[in-house]
Design a protein around this motif. Structure first.
Motif, short mmCIF file in Angstrom:
data_model
loop_
_atom_site.label_atom_id
_atom_site.label_comp_id
_atom_site.label_asym_id
_atom_site.label_seq_id
_atom_site.Cartn_x
_atom_site.Cartn_y
_atom_site.Cartn_z
N ARG A 38 0.77 -1.24 0.02
CA ARG A 38 0.10 -0.23 0.08
C ARG A 38 0.94 1.32 0.01
O ARG A 38 0.63 2.03 -0.75
CB ARG A 38 -0.90 0.01 1.16
N ILE A 39 2.00 1.34 0.78
CA ILE A 39 2.69 2.35 0.78
C ILE A 39 3.38 2.68 -0.46
O ILE A 39 3.72 3.84 -0.92
CB ILE A 39 3.92 2.15 1.97
N ASN A 40 3.97 1.68 -0.95
CA ASN A 40 4.86 1.63 -2.12
C ASN A 40 3.98 2.04 -3.54
O ASN A 40 4.41 2.59 -4.51
CB ASN A 40 5.44 0.56 -2.65
N SER A 41 2.65 1.49 -3.54
CA SER A 41 1.89 1.73 -4.84
C SER A 41 1.11 3.13 -4.80
O SER A 41 1.07 3.60 -5.82
CB SER A 41 0.89 0.60 -5.06
N PRO A 43 1.48 6.51 -3.28
CA PRO A 43 2.09 7.62 -3.46
C PRO A 43 2.47 8.11 -4.99
O PRO A 43 2.44 9.18 -5.34
CB PRO A 43 3.56 7.64 -2.45
N LYS A 44 3.07 6.89 -5.83
CA LYS A 44 3.28 7.05 -7.18
C LYS A 44 2.37 7.72 -7.82
O LYS A 44 2.36 8.53 -8.79
CB LYS A 44 3.98 5.95 -7.64
N GLU A 45 1.35 7.06 -7.65
CA GLU A 45 0.05 7.33 -8.26
C GLU A 45 -0.48 8.71 -8.01
O GLU A 45 -1.02 9.53 -8.78
CB GLU A 45 -1.21 6.29 -8.08
N LYS A 46 -0.51 8.98 -6.80
CA LYS A 46 -0.87 10.53 -6.29
C LYS A 46 -0.16 11.55 -7.20
O LYS A 46 -0.59 12.52 -7.75
CB LYS A 46 -0.74 10.80 -4.91
N ILE A 47 1.05 11.22 -7.29
CA ILE A 47 1.95 12.16 -8.01
C ILE A 47 1.77 12.21 -9.58
O ILE A 47 1.49 13.28 -10.12
CB ILE A 47 3.64 11.99 -7.94
N LEU A 48 1.49 11.03 -9.99
CA LEU A 48 0.98 11.02 -11.51
C LEU A 48 -0.41 11.73 -11.81
O LEU A 48 -0.41 12.50 -12.58
CB LEU A 48 0.77 9.63 -11.85
N ASN A 108 2.64 3.60 -17.46
CA ASN A 108 3.78 2.61 -17.79
C ASN A 108 4.69 3.10 -16.94
O ASN A 108 5.55 2.27 -16.48
CB ASN A 108 4.12 2.39 -19.25
N THR A 109 5.16 4.37 -16.50
CA THR A 109 6.15 4.61 -15.93
C THR A 109 5.99 4.44 -14.58
O THR A 109 6.88 4.48 -13.53
CB THR A 109 6.66 6.07 -15.97
N LEU A 110 4.66 3.88 -13.94
CA LEU A 110 4.62 3.55 -12.77
C LEU A 110 5.14 2.20 -12.19
O LEU A 110 5.20 1.88 -10.85
CB LEU A 110 2.97 3.59 -12.35
N ASN A 111 5.54 1.54 -13.15
CA ASN A 111 6.08 0.23 -12.88
C ASN A 111 5.13 -0.55 -12.02
O ASN A 111 5.56 -1.37 -10.82
CB ASN A 111 7.48 0.05 -12.27
N LEU A 112 3.94 -0.84 -12.79
CA LEU A 112 2.91 -1.74 -12.08
C LEU A 112 3.48 -3.22 -12.10
O LEU A 112 4.12 -3.49 -12.80
CB LEU A 112 1.59 -1.55 -12.68
N ASP A 113 2.89 -3.85 -11.33
CA ASP A 113 3.16 -5.55 -11.31
C ASP A 113 2.89 -5.83 -12.78
O ASP A 113 2.01 -5.32 -13.56
CB ASP A 113 2.15 -6.25 -10.41
N GLN A 114 3.61 -7.02 -13.13
CA GLN A 114 3.76 -7.36 -14.79
C GLN A 114 2.39 -8.04 -14.91
O GLN A 114 2.08 -8.24 -16.14
CB GLN A 114 4.73 -8.54 -14.75
#
Length: 143
Positions: A38-41, A43-48, A108-114
């Motif tokens: 939860r912590i890793n996924s 914040p990246k989205e909020k910035i995006l 795609n730059t979020l490096n989501l799970d494959q």
């Protein structure tokens, strides 16, 4: 004398049950909000999302209700769905398509799970009657 002992035992029993119940709730909240996934996924989205709002003058960006759950616990091939609100659709269809491709590239730059193999974007238009444009991209085709 007997009724006093009963009252004390009842109060003690209720106190123990409340204590364990509250400690269980606190433990579950702490474990839920401190989850590493939860912590890793998020914040990246909020910035995006902030970046997309600023760049494309969007009023609201939302994930589909089940996408959040899929982000935290990916199980199978998944689709990442975003809803982008109040886009100025007076532009030509090619411009909206170009914007959707740019957004897909940024996702795609979020490096989501494959396991996320598709990106689905819904654009809600401003004009009346409100329109809805849908674009879908395969992750492997985005460069």
């Amino acid at each position: 004398m007997g009724s006093t002992i009963k009252r004390v035992l009842i109060i003690l029993g209720v106190g123990v049950i409340v204590y364990f119940g509250m400690s269980f709730l606190v433990d579950s909240w702490i474990s839920y909000f401190s989850s590493a996934q939860r912590i890793n996924s998020l914040p990246k989205e909020k910035i995006l999302f902030t970046e997309l709002k600023k760049e494309y003058h969007l009023t609201q960006i939302e994930r589909s209700p089940d996408t959040k759950q899929k982000l935290l616990y990916p199980k199978d091939t998944l689709k990442y769905t975003l809803y982008l609100s109040t886009v100025d659709c007076d532009h030509k269809e090619e411009n909206i398509k170009r914007i959707s491709e740019e957004v897909a590239h940024k996702i795609n730059t979020l490096n989501l799970d494959q396991k996320f193999n598709k990106y689905e974007l819904f654009f809600y238009c401003k004009e009346l009657p409100p329109g809805l444009l849908r674009y879908e991209f395969l992750r492997k085709n985005i460069k």
